[in-house]
Write a protein that holds these residues in place. Structure first.
Motif, PDB file in Angstrom:
ATOM      1  N   ASN A 167       0.759  -1.275  -0.100  1.00 22.36           N
ATOM      2  CA  ASN A 167      -0.007   0.055   0.046  1.00 22.36           C
ATOM      3  C   ASN A 167       0.760   1.419   0.087  1.00 22.36           C
ATOM      4  OD1 ASN A 167      -2.631  -1.016   0.043  1.00 22.36           O
ATOM      5  ND2 ASN A 167      -2.325  -1.782   1.942  1.00 22.36           N
ATOM      6  N   ASN A 168       0.333   2.503  -0.212  1.00 17.19           N
ATOM      7  CA  ASN A 168       0.860   3.834  -0.120  1.00 17.19           C
ATOM      8  C   ASN A 168       2.101   3.783  -1.071  1.00 17.19           C
ATOM      9  OD1 ASN A 168      -0.491   4.639   2.243  1.00 17.19           O
ATOM     10  ND2 ASN A 168       0.753   3.190   3.352  1.00 17.19           N
ATOM     11  N   THR A 183       0.149   8.558  -4.022  1.00 20.80           N
ATOM     12  CA  THR A 183      -0.449   9.433  -3.119  1.00 20.80           C
ATOM     13  C   THR A 183      -1.853   9.671  -3.707  1.00 20.80           C
ATOM     14  OG1 THR A 183       0.089  11.622  -4.325  1.00 20.80           O
ATOM     15  CG2 THR A 183       1.553  10.755  -2.839  1.00 20.80           C
ATOM     16  N   LYS A 184      -2.869  10.331  -2.892  1.00 22.65           N
ATOM     17  CA  LYS A 184      -4.105  10.616  -3.466  1.00 22.65           C
ATOM     18  C   LYS A 184      -4.255  11.402  -4.662  1.00 22.65           C
ATOM     19  CE  LYS A 184      -8.597  12.625  -1.843  1.00 22.65           C
ATOM     20  NZ  LYS A 184      -9.079  13.284  -0.612  1.00 22.65           N
ATOM     21  N   LYS A 233       8.506   5.150  -6.643  1.00 18.06           N
ATOM     22  CA  LYS A 233       8.063   4.305  -5.709  1.00 18.06           C
ATOM     23  C   LYS A 233       7.986   2.769  -6.595  1.00 18.06           C
ATOM     24  CE  LYS A 233       6.330   6.365  -1.678  1.00 18.06           C
ATOM     25  NZ  LYS A 233       5.201   6.469  -0.671  1.00 18.06           N
ATOM     26  N   ASP A 292      -5.513  -0.737  -0.367  1.00 17.92           N
ATOM     27  CA  ASP A 292      -5.934   0.524  -0.338  1.00 17.92           C
ATOM     28  C   ASP A 292      -5.895   1.481  -1.765  1.00 17.92           C
ATOM     29  OD1 ASP A 292      -6.363   0.058   2.384  1.00 17.92           O
ATOM     30  OD2 ASP A 292      -4.478   0.618   3.060  1.00 17.92           O
ATOM     31  N   GLY A 307      -2.482   1.574  -3.566  1.00 14.98           N
ATOM     32  CA  GLY A 307      -1.765   0.398  -3.386  1.00 14.98           C
ATOM     33  C   GLY A 307      -1.657  -0.470  -4.564  1.00 14.98           C
TER      34      GLY A 307
END
Length: 239
Positions: free
Chosen positions: A19-20, A23-24, A71, A190, A193
């Motif tokens: 997850n993460n 970003t939103k 990422k 999420d 993710g």
């Protein structure tokens, strides 16, 4: 970051969740580009239960730098090395009122540029002018898939269900699943993710029951070259 646990999960169970990764804002920027694209042509499919874009990274190239953020590149490098390239990409949008579901199956085909007779390649299919073929098992075993989630996804809006370790059993026909010995896992992810899986893992997706959308970008990767007679239909270097 140390991805040893995730690498072990992929090798032994056939999947892992991180997850993460986005970003939103990044997920919203990706969605905005998709929403601004004209959804016409052979690679676009739209119904009340599903909106899908095949050859997604080719059809909407503007999303590429957002999808392959720092990422994700770090994850790919840490888990698989630096020589992998993407070979197939699909965008799914499963609406909140969708009754669309997918039964247990393995992903057994690859997308290529043309149909021709090659030993140990077959059967062949064609979808929206895209040739697909089942290759030798060693090519399938080499592939990994990253599923990027633009919405929170759980058992209520069609999160993937998988049978851990089933990717280790080569070709595994779903009608032969022995539920006395196999177990099922739901891959909740999420928003922002990713789920990473081996295409030979048995996986399915249920109907949505909570009126929440499930938008997913599905990208497959390999570092193997095909026989000289054919080419990957969507090969894209991501480093």
């Amino acid at each position: 970051m140390d991805f040893a646990v995730n690498k072990n999960e992929i090798e032994n169970n056939g999947f892992t969740v991180l997850n993460n990764i986005y970003t939103k804002q990044e997920t919203e920027d990706i969605a905005a580009i998709i929403n601004s694209t004209k959804n016409t042509g052979d690679t676009f499919r739209k119904s009340k239960d599903l909106f899908a874009i095949r050859q997604f990274l080719k059809e909407i190239p503007d999303v590429q730098p957002l999808v392959f953020n720092g990422k994700l590149k770090t994850i790919i490098s840490a888990l698989f090395g630096n020589d992998y390239f993407s070979i197939k990409s699909i965008y799914f949008d499963k609406p909140g009122n969708s009754n669309w579901f997918v039964a247990y199956h393995q992903d057994l085909t690859i997308s290529v540029d043309k149909k021709t007779e090659i030993e140990n390649f077959g059967p062949w299919t064609v979808k929206q002018n895209q040739f697909a073929v089942q290759p030798p098992i060693e090519i399938l075993e080499n592939i990994f898939t990253i599923r990027i989630h633009l919405d929170d996804t759980d058992e209520n809006n069609g999160a993937l269900k998988v049978i851990p370790e089933s990717h280790l059993k080569k070709i595994y026909r779903p009608e032969t699943i022995d539920w006395n010995t196999e177990k099922e896992a739901t891959c909740n992810v999420d928003k922002g993710g990713v789920m990473i899986m081996k295409p030979l893992i048995l996986h399915s997706s249920a109907r949505t029951v909570n009126n929440s959308n499930r938008r997913v970008i599905h990208i497959e990767f390999s570092n193997m070259e095909l026989p000289k007679e054919i080419k990957w239909a969507e090969k894209l270097n991501v480093n």
